[in-house]
Design a protein around this motif. Structure first.
Motif, mmCIF file in Angstrom:
data_model
loop_
_atom_site.group_PDB
_atom_site.id
_atom_site.type_symbol
_atom_site.label_atom_id
_atom_site.label_comp_id
_atom_site.label_asym_id
_atom_site.label_seq_id
_atom_site.Cartn_x
_atom_site.Cartn_y
_atom_site.Cartn_z
ATOM 1 N N GLU A 69 7.277 32.971 -31.173
ATOM 2 C CA GLU A 69 7.733 33.755 -30.013
ATOM 3 C C GLU A 69 8.995 33.126 -29.411
ATOM 4 N N ALA A 70 9.042 31.794 -29.416
ATOM 5 C CA ALA A 70 10.228 31.114 -28.880
ATOM 6 C C ALA A 70 11.453 31.405 -29.746
ATOM 7 N N ALA A 71 11.254 31.452 -31.069
ATOM 8 C CA ALA A 71 12.362 31.784 -31.973
ATOM 9 C C ALA A 71 12.874 33.195 -31.703
ATOM 10 N N ALA A 72 11.945 34.125 -31.466
ATOM 11 C CA ALA A 72 12.342 35.504 -31.162
ATOM 12 C C ALA A 72 13.113 35.569 -29.846
ATOM 13 N N ARG A 82 20.419 27.950 -33.159
ATOM 14 C CA ARG A 82 19.605 28.453 -34.267
ATOM 15 C C ARG A 82 18.200 27.856 -34.209
ATOM 16 N N ALA A 83 17.243 28.553 -34.807
ATOM 17 C CA ALA A 83 15.836 28.144 -34.730
ATOM 18 C C ALA A 83 15.327 27.687 -36.089
ATOM 19 N N LEU A 84 14.793 26.476 -36.131
ATOM 20 C CA LEU A 84 14.164 25.937 -37.337
ATOM 21 C C LEU A 84 12.714 25.631 -37.003
ATOM 22 N N ILE A 85 11.786 26.327 -37.658
ATOM 23 C CA ILE A 85 10.364 26.065 -37.464
ATOM 24 C C ILE A 85 9.990 24.812 -38.255
ATOM 25 N N GLU A 100 10.628 37.198 -39.615
ATOM 26 C CA GLU A 100 10.765 38.499 -38.949
ATOM 27 C C GLU A 100 11.224 38.321 -37.498
ATOM 28 N N ALA A 101 10.812 37.210 -36.885
ATOM 29 C CA ALA A 101 11.166 36.950 -35.485
ATOM 30 C C ALA A 101 12.603 36.460 -35.323
ATOM 31 N N GLY A 102 13.238 36.109 -36.442
ATOM 32 C CA GLY A 102 14.625 35.667 -36.364
ATOM 33 C C GLY A 102 14.839 34.190 -36.574
ATOM 34 N N ALA A 103 13.788 33.458 -36.996
ATOM 35 C CA ALA A 103 13.964 32.034 -37.291
ATOM 36 C C ALA A 103 14.931 31.864 -38.457
#
Length: 206
Positions: A69-72, A82-85, A100-103
């Motif tokens: 959710e944070a990445a979205a 940018r978001a890296l999980i 799908e969330a944009g990560a």
């Protein structure tokens, strides 16, 4: 982003020891600087904006707003960060949902330090980085077969709550809850609602 300046990193993980370990490892890299840390996914966008972060490293399972959710939210904010999980839970469903969330990337926490640093650099350059073995498993499993309501019901069933409590919490009739549970059990090829919930959780569908 100034290419001469170190990459500015934001870490979000609710386990303080893990977060501190990641910060120590990444701060050893000459081209990286950890500028902010949080145990809350809800704080990610504000911290990314406040500290002009280039890359946010996000755990998946955090209370309240999780890493996906944070990445979205980060994507929707329009910030350049940018978001890296980076997660312990290498579940195929998590990978699908994160992308799908944009990560921009998805790696597991047991990746060697040099590979994690390389993933951060690649993500900062606009490349997508995904754990290859997890990507292959995700493709073989396909997406979640569960409907949104089936996911809601299974999520509520994880703690063993009786049908009537689940029904009251979701504003559904007990019969509707039983129908959703029965359908989910069939789709997960299990025998009980507890097994169905566990399979859905372990595959990252919840």
């Amino acid at each position: 982003m100034n290419t001469d300046a170190p990459l500015r990193l934001l870490l979000a993980d609710d386990q303080s020891l893990v977060r501190a370990g990641l910060a120590a490892l990444l701060d050893l890299e000459p081209d990286m600087e950890v500028v902010a840390q949080t145990d809350s996914g809800a704080a990610v966008v504000d911290l990314a904006r406040e500290h002009a972060a280039d890359v946010a490293l996000l755990d998946v399972e955090m209370p309240g707003v999780d890493g996906i959710e944070a990445a979205a939210a980060l994507k929707a904010s329009g910030l350049a960060c940018r978001a890296l999980i980076v997660t312990t839970f290498g579940r195929p469903g998590y990978l699908s949902r994160a992308l799908e969330a944009g990560a921009d990337g998805f790696v597991v926490k047991d990746v060697p330090a040099e590979e994690l640093a390389d993933a951060v650099r690649r993500v900062s350059r606009g490349q997508r980085v995904v754990d290859p073995s997890l990507a292959a498993e995700t493709l073989s499993l396909g997406g979640s077969p569960l409907t949104g309501r089936e996911q809601d019901v299974l999520r509520a069933a994880l703690d063993g709550s009786p049908v009537r409590e689940i029904a009251a919490a979701l504003h559904l009739s007990p019969g509707t809850v039983r129908n959703h549970l029965s359908s989910a059990i069939g789709k997960t090829h299990t025998s009980t609602r507890a097994e169905a919930a566990a399979v859905a959780r372990d595959r990252g569908w919840l």
